[in-house]
Design an enzyme around this catalytic site. Structure first.
Site, PDB file in Angstrom:
ATOM      1  N   TRP A 468      -7.359  31.540  18.959  1.00 25.53           N
ATOM      2  CA  TRP A 468      -6.368  30.861  18.122  1.00 25.53           C
ATOM      3  C   TRP A 468      -5.010  31.549  18.142  1.00 25.53           C
ATOM      4  O   TRP A 468      -4.133  31.173  17.381  1.00 25.53           O
ATOM      5  CB  TRP A 468      -6.890  30.797  16.679  1.00 25.53           C
ATOM      6  CG  TRP A 468      -8.238  30.162  16.595  1.00 25.53           C
ATOM      7  CD1 TRP A 468      -8.521  28.833  16.446  1.00 25.53           C
ATOM      8  CD2 TRP A 468      -9.500  30.844  16.684  1.00 25.53           C
ATOM      9  NE1 TRP A 468      -9.874  28.643  16.428  1.00 25.53           N
ATOM     10  CE2 TRP A 468     -10.515  29.844  16.586  1.00 25.53           C
ATOM     11  CE3 TRP A 468      -9.867  32.169  16.837  1.00 25.53           C
ATOM     12  CZ2 TRP A 468     -11.871  30.152  16.631  1.00 25.53           C
ATOM     13  CZ3 TRP A 468     -11.226  32.478  16.893  1.00 25.53           C
ATOM     14  CH2 TRP A 468     -12.214  31.482  16.785  1.00 25.53           C
ATOM     15  N   ASP A 469      -4.797  32.548  18.975  1.00 29.22           N
ATOM     16  CA  ASP A 469      -3.573  33.352  18.955  1.00 29.22           C
ATOM     17  C   ASP A 469      -3.411  34.035  17.603  1.00 29.22           C
ATOM     18  O   ASP A 469      -2.319  34.136  17.058  1.00 29.22           O
ATOM     19  CB  ASP A 469      -2.351  32.480  19.280  1.00 29.22           C
ATOM     20  CG  ASP A 469      -1.099  33.303  19.540  1.00 29.22           C
ATOM     21  OD1 ASP A 469      -1.224  34.522  19.784  1.00 29.22           O
ATOM     22  OD2 ASP A 469       0.007  32.746  19.488  1.00 29.22           O
ATOM     23  N   TYR A 470      -4.517  34.515  17.065  1.00 29.78           N
ATOM     24  CA  TYR A 470      -4.485  35.279  15.815  1.00 29.78           C
ATOM     25  C   TYR A 470      -4.341  36.775  16.114  1.00 29.78           C
ATOM     26  O   TYR A 470      -5.030  37.609  15.533  1.00 29.78           O
ATOM     27  CB  TYR A 470      -5.762  35.041  15.014  1.00 29.78           C
ATOM     28  CG  TYR A 470      -5.815  33.745  14.247  1.00 29.78           C
ATOM     29  CD1 TYR A 470      -4.664  33.018  13.953  1.00 29.78           C
ATOM     30  CD2 TYR A 470      -7.028  33.235  13.798  1.00 29.78           C
ATOM     31  CE1 TYR A 470      -4.732  31.835  13.241  1.00 29.78           C
ATOM     32  CE2 TYR A 470      -7.102  32.055  13.081  1.00 29.78           C
ATOM     33  CZ  TYR A 470      -5.954  31.348  12.802  1.00 29.78           C
ATOM     34  OH  TYR A 470      -6.015  30.178  12.094  1.00 29.78           O
ATOM     35  N   LYS A 496      -2.440  37.180  10.743  1.00 30.89           N
ATOM     36  CA  LYS A 496      -2.041  35.782  10.819  1.00 30.89           C
ATOM     37  C   LYS A 496      -2.994  34.865  10.064  1.00 30.89           C
ATOM     38  O   LYS A 496      -2.574  33.842   9.503  1.00 30.89           O
ATOM     39  CB  LYS A 496      -1.961  35.334  12.279  1.00 30.89           C
ATOM     40  CG  LYS A 496      -0.738  35.802  13.029  1.00 30.89           C
ATOM     41  CD  LYS A 496      -0.699  35.165  14.416  1.00 30.89           C
ATOM     42  CE  LYS A 496       0.533  35.577  15.202  1.00 30.89           C
ATOM     43  NZ  LYS A 496       0.564  34.942  16.543  1.00 30.89           N
TER      44      LYS A 496
END
Length: 792
Positions: A468-470, A496
Site C-alpha cells: 500500500w506504499d505505507y 502512514k
C-alpha cells in the site's frame, strides 16, 4: 373568462430530469447492493415532475413526501452531522424552496383563483412545514459536532531532563535537535500574547516552481536552521541561502552545481533542509569550514559548505562533495538522491536516499552509508540486502538493487551510539511477489544501527509485506518517558496507516501494547499478503468506511460515490490491490507523512495532525516492458520518469484519490484534525477538525471542514503549537494543552513545511514559516520566508 394556469414547465422539467437521473443511478446502486433511497426518491421526483408539467397542485404534496422521507433517511444515516446532512438534503431543500415561490405556485391554479386568493394553500403549507423541520434539524446540527473531543493535557511531570546539545534559542537540525522532537524550550510566546504576533521581516528567495522540464512535485518543504545569528535554508532548485536571523537580510547565497541538469529522471524536486556540524574540539569557529553545512542535491551528491561564507569545503570528498552513485547499481541520474537532510553524528554523517516509486523493478539500492564528516571517506555501509556486511564495499562491487530505502529523516542518540532510520519499500510498492527475505524483514520498519559500525541493533516492522506504499515517512522522535517507577528512553514513530508506535529505543520493544490483527487476503495469482498486521495501543486508524460515509457537494455526486464504493474491493484497512480496483483507506498520502508529530518532553505528550483521505489502487496487466499502460495524457516529458508503470513487473498500478465527479473527496469530512495524545497511557486527550476549504474550492469559502496538512507542527515550552501545512494558506497557533486555535495569519502561498522558532539577537522569539507551495497538491506557488515576532 377563467384563464387556465400556465404550468411551470421549466421547473417541471428540472424535477423530471432529476428524477430520471436518481432513478437510473439509484437502480444501479440497488442492484449492486446499495441503498434503495435514490431509486425510490427518483421515482417520486419523476412523478412530481409530471404533475408539475400538468399544473397539478398535488405535486406539492408529493414533493413534501420526498422532503420528509429525505429528512428521516438522512438522520438515520448521518445523525446530527452537518456536512453529511447537507450532501443528502441540499438539492431537495433548494428545490422545495423554489416550489414555494409565487411564480411556481401561480402555474398550479387558475389565474382568477390566484388573484382572488381562492387557491388551495394546504399543499404549500405542508411543504413549507416539512422544509421548516428540515431547516430546524440543520440548525441543530450546527450546534453539535460529533467529531470534536475536548480535553486538557496533564501538567509537566516535575523536572524534565534538558537537551544541552543545542542552545535554547537555536535550531541546529531539521527537528530542532537530532532527537527529532520539533520542540523549543523558548517560552516568550504564550497563549496570552500570541495574538499580538506580527510580521517582523520577509524574504523572497526568487525560486518559484514552473520551470520547463521540472517534475510536478516541485515543492518547498524546508525547515530552516538557526545557528548563531544565521538562518540557513535551501530551495527546491538547490539554492542554499543564509540570512540574518534578526533582520532577514541576505548574508550569502549559493546555487549548487548540478551535474546533468535537464536530463535528471526526477520524481520529486525538493529540499527538506540542511545539516549542521559544529566546529570540532580544538578548532576556532572562525576557521574556514570548521563549522559546516551539508546539502544533498538532486544529482545524487552531498556537498559540504562553510557556514560563514557558503564556499565549498574542498577537502570533503572530491572538491567539496561526495558522489552517492558510487557502487550504486542501475545508475539513472535523478533516480536516486537524498530529499531529506543527512544525519550528523559527531565525526560522521549518515546518508539515506529516495528511489523512484513504481517505475521499474530495477532501481538503485536503499543502502545506508556513513561518511567521515571532515574528509567524506566512506566509513561503513548498511545494505538491507546484505545486512551483516557493513565494512565498506570494495570498489567495483555494487550494493543490492531495489532494496528498501530510507528517504525520510533519521534520529540520533549519540549517548546510546545509535541512529534510527524510518524505512521504505522495495519497489514497486503495490506488487511484492518477487521481494526477497531482506525486503520482507526491513521494509516499512524502523531500524536501529550502531553509529560506530553500522551493524544492526534492532528492527521493528510497522507493516508486513507492504502492498500500500505505507513506508515509514516520518522522523522518529526521541524522549524519556515515565513508565511505572522507571524512566525509559523511548522512540515515538508515527506512520502512514495511523499507528503511533512507542518503543524502548534501546531494544525496539513496545512500551505501549502492539497487537497483530487479521488482515484481508489477496486474490492476485502469484502474490501473497500477510495474514496479520500490527496495531499500536496508540492508534489513529480510522473507522472502516461504509456506504453511509460517502459524500458529495450534491446528492448526485454522492450517488456516484456510492456506486463507485460498491464497485471497488474494500474489506477495511489493508485491502490488497486488485484488478477491479481496491479502496485503500487511509491512502498512501498517510494519516501522518514526513512532517511527523511534535512531542513535549515535559508533559510526555504529542501534538499530532492526523489526515484522512481514501485512495483507489488498481493493478493493470502489462503486455510487455515497453508500453505505457497507465500514463494516459500524463505521459512524461523530457527525462521525467514514467510513474506507476512498474517496468519488469506483471502489473502497472493506477493510483488516484477517491473523489466524486466534481473532484472532491468521496468520503465525508473532516479530512484533517489536530489532536493531542498522552504518550504514556496511549490516550487521545483532545481532537479538533482543523483548516478550511478557502483555497480548495472554486469560491473562497471559509468553511471549517477540516483539511489535511503536509508539514509538521512545532511545540514550545510557552504552551503553544504552530502549524502551517494545512491545505489552506494559513499559519496557525494553538493552545498546546487543549488544541484550541488562538491565532492565525494569512500566507501568500502554500505553507507545506514545518515551522521553526528561535531567539533573535534583539531578544525576541521569532516564528519562521516558509511558504512556497506544493506542486503535487496544487497549493499556491511562492518563494516566501516569513518571520513573526511580538512588537518591539
Amino acid at each position: 373568462m377563467v384563464q387556465a394556469p400556465r404550468p411551470p414547465l421549466l421547473t417541471g422539467f428540472v424535477v423530471l430530469l432529476s428524477g430520471i437521473v436518481l432513478l437510473a443511478g439509484g437502480l444501479w446502486l440497488a442492484v449492486i447492493g446499495g441503498s434503495w433511497y435514490y431509486a425510490g426518491t427518483g421515482a417520486l421526483l419523476l412523478a412530481t415532475g409530471v404533475m408539475l408539467l400538468r399544473g397539478q397542485p398535488s405535486a406539492l404534496l408529493l414533493y413534501a413526501t420526498v422532503v420528509a422521507i429525505t429528512l428521516l433517511w438522512s438522520l438515520w444515516e448521518a445523525g446530527l452531522d452537518w456536512w453529511p446532512l447537507a450532501a443528502r438534503g441540499d438539492v431537495i431543500f433548494v428545490l422545495g424552496l423554489w416550489l414555494l415561490m409565487p411564480w411556481v405556485q401561480r402555474g398550479l391554479v387558475h389565474e382568477d383563483d390566484w388573484r382572488r386568493s381562492r387557491h388551495p394553500r394546504g399543499p404549500a403549507l405542508l411543504l413549507g412545514s416539512v422544509l421548516a423541520a428540515f431547516a430546524l434539524v440543520a440548525a441543530g446540527s450546527w450546534m453539535h459536532d460529533p467529531h470534536e473531543l475536548a480535553g486538557t493535557t496533564p501538567p509537566a511531570l516535575g523536572r524534565t531532563p534538558q537537551d544541552h546539545s543545542v542552545p535554547d534559542g537555536e535550531w541546529h537540525a531539521w527537528g530542532g535537535t537530532n532527537a527529532g522532537r520539533r520542540y523549543s524550550p523558548l517560552a516568550q510566546l504564550t497563549p496570552e500574547n500570541v495574538e499580538r504576533l506580527q510580521v517582523a521581516w520577509q524574504y523572497r528567495t526568487g525560486d518559484v516552481r514552473g520551470r520547463p522540464g521540472e517534475p510536478v512535485e516541485t515543492t518547498y518543504e524546508v525547515t530552516p536552521l538557526k545557528i548563531g545569528n544565521r538562518l540557513l535554508l535551501c530551495t527546491p532548485h538547490q539554492v542554499v541561502i543564509a540570512l540574518d536571523a534578526t533582520t532577514g537580510s541576505a548574508l550569502w547565497r549559493r546555487a549548487m552545481p548540478i551535474q546533468g541538469l535537464g536530463t535528471l529522471a526526477l520524481q520529486h524536486q525538493t529540499c527538506r533542509g540542511l545539516s549542521y556540524r559544529p566546529p570540532p574540539a580544538g578548532s576556532a569557529a572562525s576557521d574556514f569550514c570548521a563549522a559546516r553545512l551539508y546539502m544533498p542535491t538532486i544529482d545524487g551528491r552531498v556537498h559540504a559548505l562553510d557556514l560563514a561564507s557558503g564556499r565549498p569545503c574542498e577537502n570533503f570528498g572530491a572538491g567539496g562533495s561526495i558522489d552517492l552513485w558510487d557502487r550504486m547499481p542501475h545508475r539513472r541520474p535523478g533516480g536516486y538522491y537524498s530529499t531529506s537532510p543527512v544525519a550528523v553524528a559527531g565525526d560522521r554523517i549518515v546518508v539515506g536516499g529516495t528511489v523512484l516509486d513504481n517505475v521499474s523493478v530495477a532501481e538503485p539500492s536503499g543502502v545506508i552509508r556513513a561518511f567521515d564528516a571532515e574528509t567524506g571517506a566512506l566509513l561503513w555501509n548498511w545494505d538491507p540486502g546484505r545486512p551483516d556486511q557493513t565494512e565498506p564495499l570494495p570498489p567495483g562491487q555494487h550494493y543490492t538493487p531495489s532494496s528498501p530505502n530510507s528517504w525520510s529523516v533519521a534520529a540520533v542518540d549519540e549517548a546510546l551510539g545509535l541512529i534510527y532510520l524510518p524505512m521504505g519499500n522495495q519497489p514497486p510498492d503495490q506488487w511484492g511477489a518477487k521481494r526477497g527475505a531482506a525486503s520482507e524483514r526491513f521494509a516499512s520498519s524502523v531500524v536501529a544501527l550502531e553509529l560506530a559500525t553500522g551493524r544492526l541493533r534492532w528492527v521493528f516492522q510497522t507493516v508486513h509485506h507492504d502492498l500500500w506504499d505505507y513506508d515509514v515517512p516520518a522522523q522518529p522522535s526521541l524522549l524519556e518517558l515515565s513508565v511505572g517507577a522507571s524512566t525509559v528512553p523511548a522512540l515515538v514513530q508515527a506512520t502512514k496507516q495511523g499507528e503511533i508506535f512507542v518503543l524502548d529505543r534501546r531494544s525496539g520493544q513496545p512500551l505501549l501494547p502492539v497487537s497483530e490483527l487479521p488482515a484481508p487476503r489477496t486474490t492476485m495469482p502469484g502474490e501473497r499478503s500477510a495474514p496479520t498486521q500490527p496495531k499500536s495501543g496508540l492508534s489513529f486508524d480510522p473507522r472502516p468506511l461504509t456506504e453511509h460515509d460517502m459524500w458529495g457537494a450534491t446528492m448526485f455526486d454522492q450517488l456516484a460515490c456510492r456506486i463507485a464504493f460498491r464497485r471497488l474491493r474494500y474489506e477495511g484497512r489493508f485491502t490488497p490491490p486488485s484488478l477491479q480496483g481496491s479502496l485503500v483507506y487511509p491512502g498512501n498520502f498517510g494519516v501522518f507523512n514526513w512532517g511527523g508529530i511534535a512531542v513535549d518532553p515535559a508533559r510526555q505528550t504529542a501534538f499530532t495532525t492526523p489526515a484522512y483521505l481514501a485512495f483507489v489502487s488498481q493493478l493493470v496487466a502489462r503486455p510487455d516492458d515497453r508500453a505505457l499502460v497507465v500514463q494516459g495524457e500524463e505521459r512524461p516529458h523530457d527525462s521525467l520518469p514514467a510513474l506507476n508503470e512498474n517496468f519488469g513487473a506483471p502489473y502497472a498500478v493506477r493510483l488516484s484519490p477517491f473523489t466524486s465527479p466534481l473532484g472532491i473527496p468521496c468520503q465525508a469530512p473532516p479530512w484533517g484534525y489536530v489532536a493531542g495524545v498522552d504518550l504514556v497511557s496511549g490516550h487521545r486527550i483532545w481532537q479538533h477538525r482543523n483548516g478550511t476549504v478557502r483555497d480548495l474550492s472554486p469560491l473562497p469559502l471559509p468553511f471549517r471542514m477540516g483539511v489535511p496538512s503536509l508539514g509538521g507542527p512545532v511545540l514550545t515550552a510557552g504552551g503553544l503549537a504552530f502549524l502551517s501545512g494545512t491545505l489552506d494558506d494559513y499559519v496557525r497557533g494553538y493552545e498546546a494543552s487543549t488544541g484550541r486555535e488562538i491565532w492565525r495569519a494569512r500566507l501568500p502561498a502554500g505553507g507545506q513545511a514545518t515551522p521553526m522558532t528561535y531567539l533573535g539577537a534583539d531578544g525576541r522569539q521569532y516564528l519562521v514559516v516558509v511558504a512556497g507551495g506544493h506542486g503535487s497538491l496544487g497549493t499556491r506557488a511562492g518563494d516566501h520566508v516569513i518571520a513573526y515576532a511580538l512588537p518591539r
